[in-house]
Design an enzyme around this catalytic site. Structure first.
Site, PDB file in Angstrom:
ATOM      1  N   VAL A  96      12.451 -14.100  24.651  1.00 20.78           N
ATOM      2  CA  VAL A  96      12.343 -12.649  24.549  1.00 20.78           C
ATOM      3  C   VAL A  96      13.473 -11.983  25.337  1.00 20.78           C
ATOM      4  O   VAL A  96      13.781 -12.381  26.458  1.00 20.78           O
ATOM      5  CB  VAL A  96      10.979 -12.180  25.092  1.00 20.78           C
ATOM      6  N   HIS A 113       8.848 -14.112  21.097  1.00 21.58           N
ATOM      7  CA  HIS A 113       7.527 -14.331  21.682  1.00 21.58           C
ATOM      8  C   HIS A 113       6.900 -15.608  21.142  1.00 21.58           C
ATOM      9  O   HIS A 113       6.989 -15.909  19.949  1.00 21.58           O
ATOM     10  CB  HIS A 113       6.602 -13.148  21.368  1.00 21.58           C
ATOM     11  N   MET A 131      26.980 -12.160  29.554  1.00 24.24           N
ATOM     12  CA  MET A 131      27.897 -12.625  30.599  1.00 24.24           C
ATOM     13  C   MET A 131      28.422 -11.462  31.428  1.00 24.24           C
ATOM     14  O   MET A 131      28.810 -11.643  32.594  1.00 24.24           O
ATOM     15  CB  MET A 131      29.057 -13.394  29.965  1.00 24.24           C
ATOM     16  N   LEU A 191     -29.089 -21.731   4.100  1.00 22.11           N
ATOM     17  CA  LEU A 191     -29.267 -21.743   5.544  1.00 22.11           C
ATOM     18  C   LEU A 191     -30.288 -22.785   5.974  1.00 22.11           C
ATOM     19  O   LEU A 191     -31.120 -23.237   5.174  1.00 22.11           O
ATOM     20  CB  LEU A 191     -29.725 -20.362   6.020  1.00 22.11           C
ATOM     21  N   GLY A 220     -33.605 -23.984   7.202  1.00 22.31           N
ATOM     22  CA  GLY A 220     -34.909 -23.363   7.053  1.00 22.31           C
ATOM     23  C   GLY A 220     -35.083 -22.617   5.750  1.00 22.31           C
ATOM     24  O   GLY A 220     -36.130 -22.002   5.522  1.00 22.31           O
ATOM     25  N   GLY A 230     -35.404 -23.900   2.817  1.00 19.92           N
ATOM     26  CA  GLY A 230     -36.314 -24.623   1.937  1.00 19.92           C
ATOM     27  C   GLY A 230     -35.612 -25.636   1.038  1.00 19.92           C
ATOM     28  O   GLY A 230     -36.196 -26.106   0.053  1.00 19.92           O
ATOM     29  N   SER A 272     -24.090 -27.254   3.992  1.00 19.70           N
ATOM     30  CA  SER A 272     -22.726 -27.178   3.426  1.00 19.70           C
ATOM     31  C   SER A 272     -22.206 -25.748   3.460  1.00 19.70           C
ATOM     32  O   SER A 272     -22.093 -25.099   2.423  1.00 19.70           O
ATOM     33  CB  SER A 272     -22.684 -27.742   2.008  1.00 19.70           C
TER      34      SER A 272
END
Length: 641
Positions: free
Chosen positions: A40, A121, A174, A481, A483, A485, A554
Site C-alpha cells: 500500500v 491491500h 528515491m 430440516l 425433525g 419427519g 442434505s
C-alpha cells in the site's frame, strides 16, 4: 515521393500519407502487458499516471481536469497528482488507495502497452492475481523509505506463481531518501535474497521517483551513480516469449464450430501453441480421433500457416466429431488428457473452499464439474512454510488434488524449462449457483491413478439387473430440516413398496454415520463429503437395479444436484419434506435443537448452519397439510405412476 508526381502532390496528401505511415507503424508494434504491484502507498498509481503523462496519452481536457483535481486535494507545491489519473473509484480517491484493478493503454515509439494497476491491500490480493494472470512482466514497487515489506513478498510470490518471469524492481520515492545509493543497494540486496528463495532467477532493479519523474522516462540528474536504463527504456526493449510459444507443438482449443452453410464446417479458435500448415496431421482430444488440416481460414482469406496468437478456423479432411471444449493438436505430440490432478489453488472468495463440493472448472474452452480434495498444505507466502489446512480461506494459497467429472485436455502450467502454458495449464473455479469466480488454479501434473485406474467392464448390465427385479431403479432423495419427519416417512414408503414386491434399500442419515461416514463431523465440508459418499453408494445400488430411499438433511443444493448428476436422467427424485423450523423444533424428539440453542451443538442446520430448500423438487410434502401415512401414499403413487 516520385519527382514526376511533385507538381500534383498536395499538403493534404502529404498529411494523409504521414497518418497512414504512422498508423501502419503503430499497427505492427509489439504489445507488452505488464502489472504494477507492491504494498500500500508504494506509488503504483502515481507511476502509471506519470507514464501516461510522459507518453502524451492524456487529452487536454483530461489534463485540465487533473490539474484542477490536484489543486483540490492540495498536492505539495501545486504539483500534479498523477495517481488521480488511475484511481477512478470514489472510494479510492477518498481513501487514497487502489481497490479495483485499473487497466490503462499507452504507447511509445517502440511498443504498445496495457498496464494493470493492482491494489496493495492484502484483502484485495485476488484482484492482484486477476491482473497478473494476463501479464508478461511485473513491476514490483518498493517505497525506498520502507524497504521490502510483507506485500512485496506476497506479490512477488504470486507474480512468479502465475508464470511471470520478467520482474522489474522499481525502488520508488528515491527523492524522499535524498537519492541515496546506499539505501537503494541495501533494498536490492534484501530483495535478491527473497527472490532467489522463491525461484526468481533474475530481475532488473531501477531507482525511480514516480512523482518527480526520475528514471521513469528520462535519466535522472539526481542519481548519476545509476547507469542503467530508465523504466521506459527497459520496457521498450525487453524481449517477449512469443517465439517460444510458436516453437512448441501445435495446440488449438476449439472455441466454436463454424457452420455458416451446409457446404462448410470449420473449427474456430486461438492457436495456443506451435504452428500448423495445411496437410498437417492433427488429433482431436479428448476423443483421440485423427485427421489432416484441409484449410486454414482467416478473415483475409486462406493462410498457408497459422502460429501461436492467431485466431483461425481449421477445416479437416475427415468428418469427425469435434465441438467446443475439444482441442485440435499435433497428431504426434498430443498434450495429456486426465480427470485427476494436483494443482496450486489461489482462493478468491469470501466463503471458504468446501472440499468435495462440485464447482465449474473452466480451462481454455473446456467447462466441467470439478471437486477439490482437502488441501495437502497451505503456503505461508511470508515465510514459505507449508501449513496444514482443511480448507482455504480468502486469499489463501494451497496445493490440493482435484477431480473432474470427465477427462480434460491439459498441459502443466509450468514446464521443466520454466516456460508456462497459461491456456491449457491454468483454470478458474466458479460457484455453480452464484456464477462467481471463487478460485484460480495452476495444474502441476495428472495423478498417476488417473492413468492407472480404468473402468472394468462387466457382463451383466444395470438394465439386466433391473429386469431381474422387474422394476425401474430410482433414488428417492428425502431432504428437509432435522425433525421434519424424513426418516418416519421414508420408512413408511419402504414398507409400502415391500408389500408391492419392490426391491428397495433405505439409507438413513444417522445409520450411515455408524459405519461408512463415522469419521465425518458436521462442518459444512464434512456435510458435503457425507452426501458425496452416500451419492456414490446410491449410484451403485441403482446399478444393481434397486429403488434407493435416502433420508438426509442434505442442506446444500449443490450437493443434491451433484448426486442428481450421478444418476441416469429421471432416476433421481427429490422429495422435500417441507416443515417450518418452528414445527421441527417443537418436535425435537432427539433434543438436538435445545442443545444447539444453548450452544452445546455447533453447526446445526437451521440454527447456526444454513438450509437451502429445493427450488423445484419432484415431490413436495407439506407436513402441516397431510399425515405421514398420506405423505407416504403420495410418494409411492408418484414413483409407480
Amino acid at each position: 515521393m516520385p519527382p514526376e508526381d511533385h507538381a500534383s502532390y498536395t499538403p493534404d496528401a502529404q498529411i494523409a500519407d504521414d497518418i497512414h505511415a504512422y498508423l501502419d507503424r503503430h499497427q505492427h508494434k509489439t504489445l507488452l502487458r505488464f502489472i504494477t504491484c507492491g504494498s500500500v502507498d508504494d506509488g503504483k498509481s502515481t507511476l502509471i499516471g506519470r507514464l501516461l503523462y510522459d507518453s502524451k496519452t492524456i487529452f487536454e481536457d483530461q489534463l485540465a481536469a487533473l490539474e484542477a483535481d490536484s489543486k483540490r486535494v492540495g498536492t505539495q507545491g501545486g504539483d500534479i497528482d498523477f495517481a488521480l489519473l488511475v484511481d477512478g473509484l470514489a472510494a479510492e480517491r477518498e481513501q487514497g488507495i487502489t481497490i479495483d484493478v485499473a487497466y490503462r493503454f499507452f504507447a511509445t515509439s517502440a511498443r504498445k502497452y496495457i498496464v494493470a494497476d493492482t491494489p496493495g491491500h492484502e484483502q484485495y490480493t485476488r484482484n492482484m492475481v486477476t491482473g497478473a494472470s494476463t501479464a508478461d512482466l511485473a513491476v514490483i514497487l518498493i517505497d525506498a523509505r520502507k524497504g521490502v515489506l510483507t506485500q512485496t513478498r506476497r506479490h512477488s510470490y504470486l507474480a512468479h506463481l502465475v508464470g511471470i518471469r520478467r520482474i522489474v524492481l522499481a525502488v520508488n520515492k528515491m527523492d524522499l531518501v535524498g537519492y541515496d545509493q546506499a539505501r537503494f543497494d541495501a533494498i536490492v540486496a534484501d530483495y535478491r535474497g527473497f527472490a532467489e528463495s522463491i525461484g526468481i532467477e533474475d530481475f532488473t532493479a531501477i531507482p525511480i521517483s514516480g512523482f518527480r519523474g526520475d528514471n521513469v522516462t528520462n535519466a535522472s540528474a539526481n542519481m548519476r551513480w545509476y547507469d542503467g536504463p530508465t523504466l521506459i527504456e527497459h520496457l521498450d526493449t525487453v524481449e517477449l516469449d512469443q517465439s517460444k510459444d510458436a516453437a512448441g507443438a501445435f495446440r488449438m482449443p476449439v472455441q466454436w464450430v463454424n457452420r455458416p452453410n451446409l457446404d462448410f464446417r470449420g473449427f474456430s479458435g486461438l492457436v495456443a501453441g506451435g504452428s500448423v500448415r495445411a496437410g498437417d496431421a492433427v488429433r482431436v482430444l479428448p476423443s483421440g480421433r485423427t485427421s489432416t488440416v484441409a484449410r486454414i481460414v482467416a478473415l483475409g482469406g486462406d493462410l498457408e500457416q497459422a502460429v501461436a496468437g492467431q485466431s483461425v478456423t481449421l477445416t479437416l479432411a475427415d468428418e469427425i466429431d469435434c465441438s467446443r471444449g475439444d482441442a485440435i493438436v499435433a497428431a504426434d505430440q498430443p498434450p495429456q488428457v486426465a480427470d485427476q490432478f494436483e494443482a496450486t489453488i489461489v482462493w478468491m472468495a469470501d466463503e471458504a473452499l468446501l472440499p468435495g463440493r462440485g464447482y465449474w472448472l473452466k480451462s481454455a474452452t473446456q467447462t466441467v464439474t470439478a471437486s477439490v480434495q482437502p488441501p495437502k498444505y497451505q503456503v505461508n507466502v511470508n515465510t514459505l512454510e507449508r501449513l496444514a489446512a482443511k480448507t482455504l480461506e480468502l486469499n489463501a494459497i494451497g496445493v490440493a488434488n482435484l477431480s473432474t467429472d470427465r477427462p480434460i485436455v491439459f498441459a502443466p502450467y509450468t514446464a521443466p524449462d520454466g516456460s508456462t502454458n497459461k491456456t491449457l495449464g491454468g483454470f478458474v473455479l466458479i460457484d455453480k449457483f452464484t456464477n462467481a469466480t471463487v478460485a484460480a488454479g495452476m495444474i502441476h501434473f495428472a495423478l498417476r491413478r488417473a492413468q492407472n485406474v480404468h473402468w472394468q467392464a462387466t457382463d451383466i448390465t444395470r438394465e439386466q439387473h433391473a429386469a431381474l427385479k422387474n422394476q425401474q431403479p430410482a433414488v428417492l432423495w428425502f431432504t428437509g430440516l432435522s425433525g421434519a419427519g424424513k426418516s418416519t416417512i421414508a420408512n413408511l414408503v419402504e414398507r409400502k413398496l415391500a408389500r408391492m414386491n419392490r426391491h428397495t434399500f433405505l439409507l438413513d442419515g444417522d445409520n450411515v454415520r455408524h459405519g461408512l461416514n463415522r469419521d465425518l463431523g458436521f462442518t459444512d465440508a464434512d456435510r458435503v463429503e457425507n452426501i458425496r459418499r452416500v451419492g456414490e453408494v446410491a449410484k451403485l445400488m441403482t446399478d444393481a437395479g434397486l429403488i434407493v430411499i435416502t433420508a438426509f438433511i442434505s442442506p446444500f443444493r449443490s450437493e443434491r444436484d451433484m448426486v442428481r448428476a450421478m444418476m441416469k436422467p429421471g432416476e433421481f427424485i427429490e422429495v422435500h419434506i417441507d416443515t417450518p423450523l418452528a414445527d421441527a423444533e417443537a418436535r425435537d424428539v432427539k433434543g438436538l435443537y435445545a442443545k444447539a440453542r444453548s450452544g452445546q451443538l455447533k453447526n446445526f442446520t437451521g440454527i447456526d448452519s444454513p438450509y437451502e430448500a429445493p427450488d423445484a423438487p419432484e415431490i413436495r410434502i407439506d407436513t402441516r397439510a397431510m399425515s405421514a401415512e398420506e405423505a407416504a401414499d403420495a410418494i409411492v403413487a408418484r414413483l409407480i405412476a
